[in-house]
Scaffold this active site. Structure first.
Site, PDB file in Angstrom:
ATOM      1  N   LYS A 200       0.761  -1.230  -0.197  1.00 41.12           N
ATOM      2  CA  LYS A 200      -0.183  -0.026   0.011  1.00 41.12           C
ATOM      3  C   LYS A 200       0.695   1.370  -0.070  1.00 41.12           C
ATOM      4  CE  LYS A 200      -3.567   2.467   2.298  1.00 41.12           C
ATOM      5  NZ  LYS A 200      -4.614   2.513   3.618  1.00 41.12           N
ATOM      6  N   ARG A 210     -10.496  10.111   1.588  1.00 37.71           N
ATOM      7  CA  ARG A 210     -10.325  10.932   2.933  1.00 37.71           C
ATOM      8  C   ARG A 210     -11.692  11.929   3.231  1.00 37.71           C
ATOM      9  NH1 ARG A 210      -3.807  11.314   2.862  1.00 37.71           N
ATOM     10  NH2 ARG A 210      -3.543   9.052   2.718  1.00 37.71           N
ATOM     11  N   LYS A 222       1.389  10.068   5.822  1.00 40.45           N
ATOM     12  CA  LYS A 222       1.593   8.716   6.109  1.00 40.45           C
ATOM     13  C   LYS A 222       2.809   7.717   5.591  1.00 40.45           C
ATOM     14  CE  LYS A 222      -3.599   8.274   6.523  1.00 40.45           C
ATOM     15  NZ  LYS A 222      -4.944   7.140   6.222  1.00 40.45           N
ATOM     16  N   GLU A 238       7.560  -6.977   1.574  1.00 42.76           N
ATOM     17  CA  GLU A 238       6.454  -7.208   2.196  1.00 42.76           C
ATOM     18  C   GLU A 238       5.450  -8.138   2.048  1.00 42.76           C
ATOM     19  OE1 GLU A 238       5.014  -5.025   4.418  1.00 42.76           O
ATOM     20  OE2 GLU A 238       5.920  -3.187   4.306  1.00 42.76           O
ATOM     21  N   LYS A 253      -1.925  -1.500  -3.761  1.00 38.82           N
ATOM     22  CA  LYS A 253      -2.978  -0.316  -3.919  1.00 38.82           C
ATOM     23  C   LYS A 253      -2.241   0.806  -4.019  1.00 38.82           C
ATOM     24  CE  LYS A 253      -5.997   2.041  -0.715  1.00 38.82           C
ATOM     25  NZ  LYS A 253      -6.464   2.121   0.658  1.00 38.82           N
ATOM     26  N   SER A 279     -10.162   5.648  -4.866  1.00 38.87           N
ATOM     27  CA  SER A 279     -11.055   6.890  -5.084  1.00 38.87           C
ATOM     28  C   SER A 279     -10.875   7.744  -6.037  1.00 38.87           C
ATOM     29  CB  SER A 279     -11.221   7.416  -3.851  1.00 38.87           C
ATOM     30  OG  SER A 279      -9.906   7.812  -3.159  1.00 38.87           O
ATOM     31  N   TYR A 318     -15.042   0.927  -7.234  1.00 35.50           N
ATOM     32  CA  TYR A 318     -16.270   1.737  -6.810  1.00 35.50           C
ATOM     33  C   TYR A 318     -17.172   1.466  -8.063  1.00 35.50           C
ATOM     34  CZ  TYR A 318     -13.516   3.622  -3.251  1.00 35.50           C
ATOM     35  OH  TYR A 318     -12.867   3.609  -2.254  1.00 35.50           O
TER      36      TYR A 318
HETATM   37  C1  PBG Z   1      -7.078   3.784   5.272  1.00 34.96           C
HETATM   38  C2  PBG Z   1      -7.641   3.630   3.783  1.00 34.96           C
HETATM   39  C3  PBG Z   1      -7.374   4.203   3.081  1.00 34.96           C
HETATM   40  C4  PBG Z   1      -7.973   3.887   1.721  1.00 34.96           C
HETATM   41  C5  PBG Z   1      -8.524   2.671   2.273  1.00 34.96           C
HETATM   42  N1  PBG Z   1      -8.199   2.511   3.466  1.00 34.96           N
HETATM   43  C6  PBG Z   1      -6.783   5.822   2.663  1.00 34.96           C
HETATM   44  C7  PBG Z   1      -5.406   5.972   3.473  1.00 34.96           C
HETATM   45  O1  PBG Z   1      -4.569   5.026   3.730  1.00 34.96           O
HETATM   46  O2  PBG Z   1      -5.370   7.235   3.839  1.00 34.96           O
HETATM   47  C8  PBG Z   1      -8.186   4.350   0.309  1.00 34.96           C
HETATM   48  C9  PBG Z   1      -9.037   3.712  -0.572  1.00 34.96           C
HETATM   49  C10 PBG Z   1      -9.511   4.838  -1.595  1.00 34.96           C
HETATM   50  O3  PBG Z   1      -8.811   5.954  -1.870  1.00 34.96           O
HETATM   51  O4  PBG Z   1     -10.258   4.350  -2.381  1.00 34.96           O
HETATM   52  N2  PBG Z   1      -7.035   2.830   6.213  1.00 34.96           N
END
Ligand code: PBG
Length: 330
Positions: A200, A210, A222, A238, A253, A279, A318
């Protein structure tokens, strides 16, 4: 001129009709390849998400309606994200393990209605954290790894007890997959799977998500736990850890900008590989299509086919319901 040797080889001959193209099409998309991410909120009604046109935060009734529509076109899995009231967000994110909380209630309702639906749940603190981080924040701003894992294990147990089929830790703390596996096994949940967010990345493509959860970090970013977008080898490290710790499936991701990472995980593991079309990827496609600049059905199916071609077995998107509708002609 007409018999030049290079014209003996004409790849176009294999593309000359739909029948011939059908013989050697290597990748296909079906509704069974999708996990549909859905947002739930504690109020009533449907609250649209501005930067994700077509997606909303649902109340319980709306969630059931949305799943009903997705189920009708063959989608068999969802992943749930909660939009928690600000007043319930705390430093230690206690609400994340509340058995009467939004997610456990939603899981139970979905499993009651569709026992065969695969309900996936997100494990991380950010929707519940007053700091907006996936982990517990120390006074000096560091994210505390091992202390976070204790809370994540409680959250996972709470979701498993409510009936979750698959726990998906998205927090990127070191060692959380093994710890959650042990906690689940210790609680008698040996059949509950773990879908690990293995690679990730610290991505700007999460912006609209968010906004949907109002979960952006209050301070800092992050980057001390999510991966650097410039790195590929680190994903293999990982992967090795997640496999050793007992992950059942591994995830990359975001998806579209990380097809090389999907491919390298696909080649390095026998586990199923998932990819999350996040997203921001959705928002980009939607925005261009709404302006009539791209053909939505064609461009979405092409981008999802590319993610499958790179090696993803399953895609979190989505667009899952919409793809089911397109593929079933409804
Ligand atoms: C956080 C989390 C995020 C997403 C899924 N779980 C955002 C982040 O890490 O800040 C993002 C999913 C998306 O953007 O569709 N645990």
């Amino acid at each position: 001129m007409s018999s030049l040797p290079f014209r003996r080889q004409r790849p176009r001959r294999n593309r000359k009709s739909a029948a011939l193209r059908g013989f050697h099409s290597e990748t296909w998309l079906g509704p069974q390849h999708f996990i549909y991410p859905l947002f739930v909120h504690p109020g009533s009604g449907r609250i649209p998400i501005e930067s994700m046109p077509g997606c909303s935060r649902h109340d319980m009734a709306g969630l059931l309606e949305e799943v009903e529509a997705a189920w009708a076109v063959g989608v068999r899995s969802v992943v749930l994200f909660p939009a928690i009231e600000e007043s319930k967000k705390t430093h230690r994110a206690e609400e994340s393990a509340n058995p009467a909380g939004l997610i456990p209630v939603a899981i139970a309702k979905l499993k009651e209605r569709w026992p065969e639906l695969c309900v996936v749940t997100d494990v991380a603190l950010d929707p519940y954290s007053s700091d907006g981080h996936d982990g517990l924040v120390a006074p000096d701003g560091r994210i505390l790894n091992d202390e976070t894992i204790e809370i994540l294990c409680e959250q996972a147990l709470c979701q498993a007890a409510a009936g979750a089929d698959m726990i998906a830790p998205s927090d990127m703390m070191d060692g959380r997959v093994g710890a959650i596996r042990d906690a689940l096994d210790g609680g008698g949940f040996t059949e509950v799977s773990i879908l690990s967010y293995t690679a990730k990345y610290a991505s700007a493509f999460y912006g609209p998500f968010r906004e949907a959860l109002d979960s952006a970090p209050k301070a800092g970013d992050k980057k001390t736990y999510q991966m650097d977008p410039s790195n590929a080898r680190e994903a293999l490290r990982e992967l090795a850890l997640d496999e050793a710790e007992g992950a059942d499936m591994v995830m990359v991701k975001p998806a579209g900008a990380y097809l090389d990472v999907i491919k390298s995980l696909r080649e390095a593991t026998a586990l199923p590989v998932a990819a999350y079309q996040v997203s921001g990827e959705y928002a980009m496609l939607k925005a261009a299509c709404e302006r009539g600049w791209l053909d939505e059905k064609k461009v979405v199916l092409e981008s999802l086919t590319a993610i499958r071609r790179a090696g993803a077995d399953v895609i979190l998107s989505y667009y899952a319901r919409q793809v089911g509708e397109w593929l079933s002609g409804s």
